[in-house]
Motif scaffolding. Structure first.
Motif, PDB file in Angstrom:
ATOM      1  N   LYS A 139      18.280 -90.001  18.206  1.00  0.00           N
ATOM      2  CA  LYS A 139      19.180 -91.061  18.663  1.00  0.00           C
ATOM      3  C   LYS A 139      19.179 -91.135  20.190  1.00  0.00           C
ATOM      4  CE  LYS A 139      20.868 -91.671  14.419  1.00  0.00           C
ATOM      5  NZ  LYS A 139      20.681 -92.894  13.651  1.00  0.00           N
ATOM      6  N   LYS A 152      26.533 -95.918  21.422  1.00  0.00           N
ATOM      7  CA  LYS A 152      26.151 -96.130  20.028  1.00  0.00           C
ATOM      8  C   LYS A 152      25.910 -97.599  19.713  1.00  0.00           C
ATOM      9  CE  LYS A 152      28.962 -95.441  16.392  1.00  0.00           C
ATOM     10  NZ  LYS A 152      28.502 -96.448  15.394  1.00  0.00           N
ATOM     11  N   PHE A 155      22.839 -98.793  21.426  1.00  0.00           N
ATOM     12  CA  PHE A 155      21.672 -98.246  20.738  1.00  0.00           C
ATOM     13  C   PHE A 155      21.336 -99.088  19.502  1.00  0.00           C
ATOM     14  CE2 PHE A 155      19.514 -95.554  17.738  1.00  0.00           C
ATOM     15  CZ  PHE A 155      18.729 -94.687  18.479  1.00  0.00           C
ATOM     16  N   ASP A 156      22.337 -99.286  18.680  1.00  0.00           N
ATOM     17  CA  ASP A 156      22.129-100.042  17.452  1.00  0.00           C
ATOM     18  C   ASP A 156      21.613-101.444  17.741  1.00  0.00           C
ATOM     19  OD1 ASP A 156      23.023 -97.898  16.080  1.00  0.00           O
ATOM     20  OD2 ASP A 156      24.978 -98.736  15.541  1.00  0.00           O
ATOM     21  N   TRP A 179      28.821-104.622  13.127  1.00  0.00           N
ATOM     22  CA  TRP A 179      30.114-104.401  12.484  1.00  0.00           C
ATOM     23  C   TRP A 179      30.045-104.168  10.996  1.00  0.00           C
ATOM     24  CZ3 TRP A 179      35.446-106.041  13.941  1.00  0.00           C
ATOM     25  CH2 TRP A 179      35.651-105.908  15.314  1.00  0.00           C
ATOM     26  N   ASP A 182      32.838-105.278   8.190  1.00  0.00           N
ATOM     27  CA  ASP A 182      34.051-105.695   8.865  1.00  0.00           C
ATOM     28  C   ASP A 182      33.852-106.959   9.687  1.00  0.00           C
ATOM     29  OD1 ASP A 182      35.055-103.361   7.851  1.00  0.00           O
ATOM     30  OD2 ASP A 182      34.476-102.233   9.632  1.00  0.00           O
ATOM     31  N   ASP A 184      33.878-109.900   9.204  1.00  0.00           N
ATOM     32  CA  ASP A 184      34.813-111.002   9.014  1.00  0.00           C
ATOM     33  C   ASP A 184      36.100-110.774   9.799  1.00  0.00           C
ATOM     34  OD1 ASP A 184      34.985-108.868   7.122  1.00  0.00           O
ATOM     35  OD2 ASP A 184      36.724-109.904   6.305  1.00  0.00           O
ATOM     36  N   MET A 185      36.286-109.536  10.218  1.00  0.00           N
ATOM     37  CA  MET A 185      37.472-109.195  10.992  1.00  0.00           C
ATOM     38  C   MET A 185      37.354-109.796  12.396  1.00  0.00           C
ATOM     39  SD  MET A 185      38.899-105.348  10.868  1.00  0.00           S
ATOM     40  CE  MET A 185      40.617-104.969  10.582  1.00  0.00           C
TER      41      MET A 185
END
Lengths: 225, 225
Positions: A139, A152, A155-156, A179, A182, A184-185
């Motif tokens: 990572k 993070k 990175f993603d 996300w 989530d 839709d949050m």
DNA sequence: CCTCAATAATGAGTATTTTCATAATGTAAA
DNA sequence: TTTACATTATGAAAATACTCATTATTGAGG
């Protein structure tokens, strides 16, 4: 990214082609067993959409063919829920995923992306692009052999764009990737701007290029250049 | 939570039973079609593990039976990858998930939890426990009819524990639930302490109880009491 | 080319999440 | 009981993620 659509139902085939082409994939079509087999003999695909509803169980036949030849093309099976007699041996035969009709094109899109991504990682623990080297296990990212620290989310996001090189990614798609469920949050996707900005800065500070090309009204594309 | 294990291979059946019992589930076993049918006639289960490898396609037969009776038990199909002739109609027949042998028990555990959770949410948009009311759509929590604000992580965590009421949840499991796939990125689970602390505080400040019971060496249990 | 409206970039502020050091507690062995 | 050790709790600080207001850029239509 090349996709083969094996689907006899013409209207569905057309929607798939239109949608996936708009998504930046190169689509090829086969409306029956013979055409499919012919194309499969000539090319490899990043992902094959296979409708098991082809007459006479020919869908499964194609799957067996791929398996015999040790082909590594990704395969997503499409089948109708109401065809109870339809045998779904597909997953045992090595298909990567399945979808039951009817499905949302966005769902299909997500699965294709996931299959392609999974395959592009297969067995690898590094993902490299020019001077950027992503250590998937550790990572950790190196730019010009120097470790550059990314958070993070950064990175993603960077990895996501790298694995979708030269493909326009909508902000919504990127956010969904960050996300997950989530998504839709989220009532606004604005924070993507901040992340992109920070990633760009880190890359440039490390002596790399700004590979992020913004596409007005859509999102971003991570380009070769 | 009651689970029915329909599995003829005795050693696998035993591992499943042992493992799932340790996980806090109440297991019932059926080693063939007849016993399974008999038990299904008497009880409903939160989740049924069904090995399709039962002789004579009896596995599918059981699935049809459940469907006919409009049973709502969760079903996870287990099948062998190498049994190419095995027809996997299961998904069309309404199974909730499938697993291909061999699989990790932890993977099974995750799927069971997911099936149970999904079912417990089915059609609901509120999840209530004593004076705590979780508005799943509005992503809002009320305690004694007062809105209490929880952050996203706190919300997810509290809901996760609530849906696993009276079941010990390991820190690893909870972290995996918060972090999803990235769980392996975590080198320490310490932050769970902080989250639990904050959730506890908010609940108590709102006049509720501390339903979190810590289990030394394991994690937490959200208890009735 | 301009102008305008929409979209994107930026910087700075706010909130959340995570880490860390320290204290408290539980468990088992002496 | 003590003691020793491991686990959990807590407060505060650091890192990260997100929001928001402002400025810049884009592309469509005149």
């Amino acid at each position: 990214m090349k996709i083969l659509i094996i689907e006899d139902e013409e209207s569905l085939q057309r929607s798939l082609d239109t949608y996936l082409t708009a998504e930046g994939y190169t689509c090829s079509n086969a409306k029956n067993y013979d055409i499919a087999k012919q194309k499969l003999a000539l090319y490899e695909y990043d992902c094959i959409l296979l409708d098991l509803g082809l007459p006479g169980g020919e869908g499964l036949e194609l799957l067996r063919f791929l398996k015999e030849k040790d082909r590594t093309d990704g395969v997503i099976i499409i089948s109708a829920r109401n065809s109870l007699d339809q045998k779904i041996e597909g997953l045992s035969l090595g298909a990567d995923d399945y979808l039951i009709k009817p499905f949302h094109l966005s769902e299909l899109n997500a699965r294709i992306a996931s299959v392609i991504r999974r395959r592009s990682f297969e067995g690898k623990d590094h993902f490299t692009f020019n001077e950027i080297d992503v250590d998937l296990k550790g990572k950790q990212i190196k730019v010009k052999d120097q470790i550059v620290y990314f958070t993070k989310k950064e990175f993603d996001l960077l990895l996501y764009f790298m694995t979708n090189k030269n493909k326009a990614i909508s902000k919504a798609a990127a956010v969904e990737h960050i996300w997950g469920d989530d998504a839709d949050m989220a009532d606004s996707f604005d924070f993507i701007y901040t992340h992109i900005k920070n990633i760009r800065k880190k890359l440039i500070d490390a002596g790399s290029n700004d590979y992020f090309q913004s596409i007005y009204g859509v999102g971003y594309k991570f380009v070769d250049q």
